[in-house]
Design an enzyme around this catalytic site. Sequence first.
Site, mmCIF file in Angstrom:
data_model
loop_
_atom_site.group_PDB
_atom_site.id
_atom_site.type_symbol
_atom_site.label_atom_id
_atom_site.label_comp_id
_atom_site.label_asym_id
_atom_site.label_seq_id
_atom_site.Cartn_x
_atom_site.Cartn_y
_atom_site.Cartn_z
ATOM 1 N N LYS A 123 1.497 -8.082 -24.090
ATOM 2 C CA LYS A 123 2.966 -8.154 -23.941
ATOM 3 C C LYS A 123 3.502 -9.208 -24.906
ATOM 4 O O LYS A 123 3.519 -8.959 -26.102
ATOM 5 C CB LYS A 123 3.325 -8.345 -22.473
ATOM 6 C CG LYS A 123 3.039 -7.035 -21.734
ATOM 7 C CD LYS A 123 3.263 -7.019 -20.272
ATOM 8 C CE LYS A 123 2.966 -5.597 -19.776
ATOM 9 N NZ LYS A 123 2.450 -5.565 -18.422
ATOM 10 N N HIS A 145 3.770 -10.726 -17.267
ATOM 11 C CA HIS A 145 5.116 -10.900 -17.825
ATOM 12 C C HIS A 145 5.542 -12.360 -17.898
ATOM 13 O O HIS A 145 6.669 -12.658 -18.297
ATOM 14 C CB HIS A 145 6.143 -10.088 -17.024
ATOM 15 C CG HIS A 145 6.119 -8.634 -17.349
ATOM 16 N ND1 HIS A 145 6.778 -8.105 -18.436
ATOM 17 C CD2 HIS A 145 5.477 -7.596 -16.763
ATOM 18 C CE1 HIS A 145 6.570 -6.797 -18.489
ATOM 19 N NE2 HIS A 145 5.775 -6.459 -17.480
ATOM 20 N N SER A 172 7.791 -7.198 -12.767
ATOM 21 C CA SER A 172 8.208 -6.503 -13.985
ATOM 22 C C SER A 172 9.438 -5.623 -13.820
ATOM 23 O O SER A 172 10.095 -5.302 -14.792
ATOM 24 C CB SER A 172 7.042 -5.668 -14.508
ATOM 25 O OG SER A 172 6.617 -4.760 -13.521
HETATM 26 C C1 LIG Z 1 1.373 -4.623 -17.969
HETATM 27 C C2 LIG Z 1 0.749 -5.212 -16.777
HETATM 28 C C3 LIG Z 1 -0.632 -5.130 -16.579
HETATM 29 C C4 LIG Z 1 -1.529 -4.345 -17.511
HETATM 30 O O1 LIG Z 1 -1.753 -4.992 -18.713
HETATM 31 P P1 LIG Z 1 -2.364 -4.170 -19.948
HETATM 32 O O2 LIG Z 1 -2.938 -5.225 -20.819
HETATM 33 O O3 LIG Z 1 -1.246 -3.410 -20.574
HETATM 34 O O4 LIG Z 1 -3.407 -3.279 -19.378
HETATM 35 C C5 LIG Z 1 -1.177 -5.745 -15.475
HETATM 36 N N1 LIG Z 1 -0.398 -6.409 -14.592
HETATM 37 C C6 LIG Z 1 0.950 -6.503 -14.739
HETATM 38 C C7 LIG Z 1 1.761 -7.251 -13.745
HETATM 39 C C8 LIG Z 1 1.566 -5.900 -15.840
HETATM 40 O O5 LIG Z 1 2.883 -5.981 -15.980
#
Ligand SMILES: *Cc1c(COP(=O)(O)O)cnc(C)c1O
Length: 395
Positions: free
Chosen positions: A243, A213, A185
């Site tokens: 996301k 992502h 990310s």
């Molecule tokens: C954003 C993210 C999460 C967490 O996801 P949420 O649904 O916002 O709790 C977990 N792993 C990665 C790699 C992320 O980028």
Amino acid sequence: MTESLHSFLSSGLNNLESKGLLNTIDTLQGPNGPLITVNGNQLINLASNNYLGFADKKELIDANISATKKWGVGAGAVRPINGTLQIHDQLEKKIAEFKGTEDALAYQSGFNANMGAIAAVMNKKDAILSDELNHASIIDGSRLSGAKIIRIKHKDMTDLENKAKEATESGLYEKVMYITDGVFSMDGDIQDLPAVVKIAEKYNLITYVDDAHGSGVMGKGAGTVKSFGLQDKIDFQMGTLSKAVGVVGGYVAGKGELIKWLKSQSRSFLFSTSITPGSAAAVIEALDEIMSHPEYVEQLWDNARYFKKRIKEIGFNIGESETPISPVIIGDEAKTQKFSELLIKNGVYAKPIVYPTVPLGTGRIRNMPMRTHTKEMLDTAIEVYKKVGNELNYL
Ligand SMILES: *Cc1c(COP(=O)(O)O)cnc(C)c1O
């Protein structure tokens, strides 16, 4: 307030403030779309994870409202008691279809999925090989399992092979897992999953890919694992529904036997009520839209390629990004903070990411182009980058 708590908080807060680590949080005065309003100012939004513009898409809102009317606002119980509504079963079927797996299990968030899934299969007799740039929720989920955590240099397949060999041949561990982000990310680079699978097969490693992502972005939207055709080779395809999918929730997709195990052993699934019926319905709509409108993912990539090309042309370094995540590397921490402040003052909302989230001296502004940005919005953002870059003698 209790004196010991007060003294802990006040000295802690002073310490954070003096190091510039105290979070100040901006509140949006409307949806998290391509344009946002903060403190009464309309800004071009380059900070969200709302890649496809689904967070306020009409069809998802409608699906949410009609499911809420039909099923209510809450599930009413944890899943194993009687909080599993038909809409949750439908959601899990849809996730499995999307990911190309036998079955799937939904969690309340991606963070919760990592907290619940890793510890359901790994324990203190085991070892977890973990890419050093893995997300915080992977680190916390791994710690919770009690397994020995072995750090692997970022995307370094030689290091992975050496440590996999050492861990499996040592006889110290019952099981060994390799866990990684699909897309990282902070830099937007992609894990070399075909190479990972070769090593995993050689050393009998359990494989776990967090594709938060990658879903809705990679491989026509189906994610990094499916983009390499590896859906039968990766044991855990974990991801988020918050996301590109635009709603909220997390999941693990994999073999039926794995999902059956998680349903009775994964604590964040067992002891926490699931996502609301409205959210479940909105996610089903989102996954249907991603599968039936490949042009959405294409439009995202078009915008991302355009933004990255123009930002490079005007002289910025965007690092190793292979995905829409577009870091602009500034370097010095204070300068990076200043850069973001000036961007926001000039109408572009993009956030600084600095040490300790990324290594010292690699401060960057993280830009997230969306499907729903117009070329004019991106052009305006580039002009602002040019202006701020010149003002700070960066270009
Ligand atoms: C954003 C993210 C999460 C967490 O996801 P949420 O649904 O916002 O709790 C977990 N792993 C990665 C790699 C992320 O980028």
